[in-house]
Design an enzyme around this catalytic site. Structure first.
Site, PDB file in Angstrom:
ATOM      1  N   LYS A 205       0.895  12.192 -11.667  1.00  0.00           N
ATOM      2  CA  LYS A 205      -0.520  11.948 -11.945  1.00  0.00           C
ATOM      3  C   LYS A 205      -1.163  11.306 -10.719  1.00  0.00           C
ATOM      4  CE  LYS A 205      -3.024   8.668 -13.576  1.00  0.00           C
ATOM      5  NZ  LYS A 205      -4.186   8.848 -12.703  1.00  0.00           N
ATOM      6  N   GLU A 280       5.707  -0.298  -7.041  1.00  0.00           N
ATOM      7  CA  GLU A 280       5.332  -0.678  -5.677  1.00  0.00           C
ATOM      8  C   GLU A 280       3.882  -1.139  -5.768  1.00  0.00           C
ATOM      9  OE1 GLU A 280       3.668  -0.866  -2.587  1.00  0.00           O
ATOM     10  OE2 GLU A 280       4.032   1.224  -2.015  1.00  0.00           O
ATOM     11  N   CYS A 314      -1.184  -1.029   1.150  1.00  0.00           N
ATOM     12  CA  CYS A 314      -0.572  -2.100   0.350  1.00  0.00           C
ATOM     13  C   CYS A 314       0.072  -3.149   1.226  1.00  0.00           C
ATOM     14  CB  CYS A 314       0.427  -1.509  -0.635  1.00  0.00           C
ATOM     15  SG  CYS A 314       1.558  -0.345   0.102  1.00  0.00           S
ATOM     16  N   GLU A 411      -5.644  -9.750  -3.243  1.00  0.00           N
ATOM     17  CA  GLU A 411      -5.633  -8.530  -2.434  1.00  0.00           C
ATOM     18  C   GLU A 411      -7.052  -7.973  -2.366  1.00  0.00           C
ATOM     19  OE1 GLU A 411      -3.611  -4.914  -4.002  1.00  0.00           O
ATOM     20  OE2 GLU A 411      -2.676  -4.833  -2.024  1.00  0.00           O
TER      21      GLU A 411
HETATM   22  P1  NAI Z   1      -4.996   1.099 -10.138  1.00  0.00           P
HETATM   23  O1  NAI Z   1      -3.717   0.337 -10.077  1.00  0.00           O
HETATM   24  O2  NAI Z   1      -5.834   0.971 -11.361  1.00  0.00           O
HETATM   25  O3  NAI Z   1      -4.713   2.669  -9.922  1.00  0.00           O
HETATM   26  C1  NAI Z   1      -3.538   3.213  -9.396  1.00  0.00           C
HETATM   27  C2  NAI Z   1      -3.043   4.344 -10.284  1.00  0.00           C
HETATM   28  O4  NAI Z   1      -2.726   3.819 -11.561  1.00  0.00           O
HETATM   29  C3  NAI Z   1      -4.065   5.447 -10.538  1.00  0.00           C
HETATM   30  O5  NAI Z   1      -3.404   6.689 -10.587  1.00  0.00           O
HETATM   31  C4  NAI Z   1      -4.607   5.081 -11.903  1.00  0.00           C
HETATM   32  O6  NAI Z   1      -5.129   6.187 -12.589  1.00  0.00           O
HETATM   33  C5  NAI Z   1      -3.374   4.550 -12.585  1.00  0.00           C
HETATM   34  N1  NAI Z   1      -3.627   3.667 -13.720  1.00  0.00           N
HETATM   35  C6  NAI Z   1      -4.655   2.796 -13.879  1.00  0.00           C
HETATM   36  N2  NAI Z   1      -4.566   2.177 -15.073  1.00  0.00           N
HETATM   37  C7  NAI Z   1      -3.454   2.649 -15.689  1.00  0.00           C
HETATM   38  C8  NAI Z   1      -2.825   2.412 -16.952  1.00  0.00           C
HETATM   39  N3  NAI Z   1      -3.325   1.530 -17.811  1.00  0.00           N
HETATM   40  N4  NAI Z   1      -1.694   3.098 -17.257  1.00  0.00           N
HETATM   41  C9  NAI Z   1      -1.164   3.968 -16.383  1.00  0.00           C
HETATM   42  N5  NAI Z   1      -1.728   4.250 -15.181  1.00  0.00           N
HETATM   43  C10 NAI Z   1      -2.856   3.605 -14.829  1.00  0.00           C
HETATM   44  O7  NAI Z   1      -5.837   0.693  -8.860  1.00  0.00           O
HETATM   45  P2  NAI Z   1      -7.430   0.809  -8.656  1.00  0.00           P
HETATM   46  O8  NAI Z   1      -8.127   0.345  -9.888  1.00  0.00           O
HETATM   47  O9  NAI Z   1      -7.741   2.144  -8.154  1.00  0.00           O
HETATM   48  O10 NAI Z   1      -7.645  -0.252  -7.493  1.00  0.00           O
HETATM   49  C11 NAI Z   1      -7.766  -1.631  -7.821  1.00  0.00           C
HETATM   50  C12 NAI Z   1      -7.032  -2.477  -6.821  1.00  0.00           C
HETATM   51  O11 NAI Z   1      -5.660  -2.181  -6.909  1.00  0.00           O
HETATM   52  C13 NAI Z   1      -7.374  -2.247  -5.369  1.00  0.00           C
HETATM   53  O12 NAI Z   1      -8.498  -2.980  -4.963  1.00  0.00           O
HETATM   54  C14 NAI Z   1      -6.127  -2.742  -4.705  1.00  0.00           C
HETATM   55  O13 NAI Z   1      -6.160  -4.141  -4.598  1.00  0.00           O
HETATM   56  C15 NAI Z   1      -5.029  -2.372  -5.664  1.00  0.00           C
HETATM   57  N6  NAI Z   1      -4.343  -1.127  -5.265  1.00  0.00           N
HETATM   58  C16 NAI Z   1      -3.143  -1.248  -4.644  1.00  0.00           C
HETATM   59  C17 NAI Z   1      -2.493  -0.125  -4.196  1.00  0.00           C
HETATM   60  C18 NAI Z   1      -1.186  -0.219  -3.498  1.00  0.00           C
HETATM   61  O14 NAI Z   1      -0.783   0.708  -2.832  1.00  0.00           O
HETATM   62  N7  NAI Z   1      -0.459  -1.288  -3.655  1.00  0.00           N
HETATM   63  C19 NAI Z   1      -3.072   1.208  -4.334  1.00  0.00           C
HETATM   64  C20 NAI Z   1      -4.321   1.242  -5.055  1.00  0.00           C
HETATM   65  C21 NAI Z   1      -4.922   0.093  -5.477  1.00  0.00           C
END
Ligand code: NAI
Ligand code: MG
Length: 507
Positions: A205, A280, A314, A411
């Protein structure tokens, strides 16, 4: 310092190529069981070019019923399909074929990544697509190198009975792989590569903001000749598609990259079915500059550590700690480097840094800058968005920050560096470790003794010395503390995608 910002107007995004324009027009479909199927869900997600803020495509928001269908296809492929019996060398060949197709379509994939994520096409070419190609090639090699061990036992069986005992690695099964938007294609490869090498089947996904390269990759998976159901791609929101995948009893493992808060939710939800989970998550990685460091190397390196991919990394080097002897020089140098970065749309070859991925991310990052300002941080450069419909944020350096400030603790995931001075090198490990995260860190120094003494004190999954953000498929990557658990890449990743089976045979 603000006078240094000679950011004039943001250029307009050039038109995409004919191949990409054609791809953008495709009807929203899901890739399930080797076919492009009509979704049961009627919900659609608008896909936006972050350089313009305009919709460029629309994809399905897959429902629980769509997830059921994908899990059934994946289960059938794992439990009954030809995949489990395929020779490792054939799995290896398929992965290599996929990497060849990625290489062949480099230009198109890089362009798609650029107009969907905002990064420059140049970076998408040399980092994302080349990295993806190499990742599949590296992982292809592991398919033929899985091994167990034989071992001695001291079992007290009936007189005369002997035992032959050994271990075998078997694929963990159906894996749901939920990835973020910062390196959409590469994150898909980090998940699919080891899963396919070990004989698992996947439901990928992509992030709702950046589904396009995952959909194109699914086409290449089909072209490479993977059996139906081995790779399935579901587009959708985290709260709908993602949550349904994590809760599904037919899924054996969840592999996730994303925010720490969603990682915690996933871990809780997966507990109900005791799925395997690897996470991660976020980071707040320190960049530690010792007093002897070469200043010019540090300035370029520290600027790259935070501004690469517009800070949406990240393991980005977000907290700069420079010794008082060099602090002003380093901060002035990094601020000048930041001010000289040309912002613009990803398809413009003159652009150095593109917009952030979404309006939401732009607002989140600007909100952090504002909170830093309110708490007394000094904006050395940047600190605002340029006038543009795109989701830009100027590269920003904040000085005069204190450890308890929100900008130091949380972050930000954008081009914002927080700079702190330290007086005594003996204190630096404690300052660097004063965070709930532990993904990466870098130390800048040529003093071998000082570096060697500091490395073991840093609580982070990767410590770079005189570099930052470099990753390799053979180098384990993952987090200490709330940056997650499990290690991707290298031999270590095999543990995430295999179950160890002990066989005990009496004779
Ligand atoms: P997110 O963690 O919500 O999204 C990442 C993935 O998780 C996406 O595919 C999303 O659809 C999925 N996701 C979201 N809620 C979920 C749930 N309840 N169950 C299963 N899958 C779910 O990140 P978002 O909202 O795009 O960004 C928010 C913050 O997260 C950013 O500002 C950043 O700080 C952090 N982030 C960190 C990343 C990393 O590589 N460590 C990557 C993206 C965001
Ligand atoms: Mg989210």
């Amino acid at each position: 310092m603000n006078a240094l910002i000679a950011q004039s107007q943001i250029a307009t995004q050039p038109e995409p190529s004919a191949a990409v324009a054609q791809f953008l027009k495709r009807a929203p479909r899901l890739f399930i069981g080797g076919e492009w199927v009509e979704a049961k869900s009627k919900e659609r997600i608008s896909v936006v070019d972050p350089a313009t803020g305009r919709e460029i495509a629309s994809v399905v928001d897959a429902s629980a019923a769509d997830v059921d269908r994908a899990v059934a296809a994946a289960r059938a492929a794992f439990d009954k399909g030809p995949w489990r019996d395929m020779l490792p060398s054939d799995r290896q060949a398929l992965l290599w074929k996929l990497s060849d197709l990625i290489e062949k379509h480099t230009d198109e994939l890089a362009e798609l990544e650029s107009i969907n994520n905002g990064k420059t096409k140049f970076m998408a070419t040399v980092v994302d697509v080349a990295g993806t190609r190499d990742y599949f090639r590296y992982m292809a090699g592991w398919a033929t190198k899985l091994e167990g061990s034989t071992f001695e036992t001291s079992i007290h069986g009936p007189p005369g009975m002997k035992f032959q005992t050994y271990t075998a690695r078997e694929p963990v099964g159906v894996v749901a792989q939920i990835v973020p938007w910062n390196f959409p294609l590469a994150m898909a490869a980090w998940k699919l590569g080891p899963a396919l090498a070990t004989g698992c089947v996947c439901i990928l996904k992509p992030a709702e903001q950046t589904p396009l390269t995952a959909l194109r990759l699914a086409e290449l998976v089909a072209e490479a000749g993977f059996p139906p159901g081995v790779v399935n791609v579901l587009t959708g929101l985290g709260e709908t598609t993602g949550a349904a995948l994590v809760a599904h009893p037919g899924v054996d493992k969840v592999a996730f990259t994303g925010s720490t808060s969603v990682g915690k939710l996933i871990n809780k939800s997966a507990t109900d079915t005791l799925k395997r989970v690897s996470l991660e998550l976020g980071g707040k990685s320190p960049v530690i500059v010792l007093p002897d460091a070469d200043i010019n190397t540090v300035i370029g390196g520290a600027a790259n550590a935070i501004f690469f991919n517009a800070g949406q990394v990240c393991c980005a080097g977000t907290r700069l700690f420079a010794h008082k002897k060099v602090f002003d020089q380093v901060v002035d140098g990094v601020s000048a480097a930041a001010a000289s970065i040309r912002l613009g749309p990803g398809l413009d070859p003159k652009t150095v840094m593109g917009p952030l991925v979404s309006r939401e991310q732009q607002e989140r990052v600007l909100g952090y800058i504002e909170s830093g300002r309110k708490e007394g941080a000094q904006v050395m450069t940047g600190g605002e968005a340029p006038a543009s419909p795109g989701f830009y944020v100027k590269p920003t350096v904040l000085a005069n920050v204190r450890p308890e400030m929100k900008v130091v603790r949380e972050e930000i995931f954008g081009p914002v560096l927080v700079a702190q001075r330290f007086d005594d090198s003996d204190d630096i490990a404690a300052l660097a470790n004063d965070t709930p995260f532990g993904l990466g860190a870098s130390i800048w120094s040529n003093d071998l003794r000082a570096v060697q003494r500091l490395v073991p004190k840093i609580r982070a999954g990767t410590v770079w010395v005189n570099c930052h953000n470099f990753v390799d498929p053979n180098m384990p990557f993952g987090g200490f503390k709330q940056s997650g658990f499990g290690r991707e890449h290298g031999r270590a990743v095999l543990d995430l995608y295999t179950e160890l089976k002990s066989v005990c045979m009496a004779y």
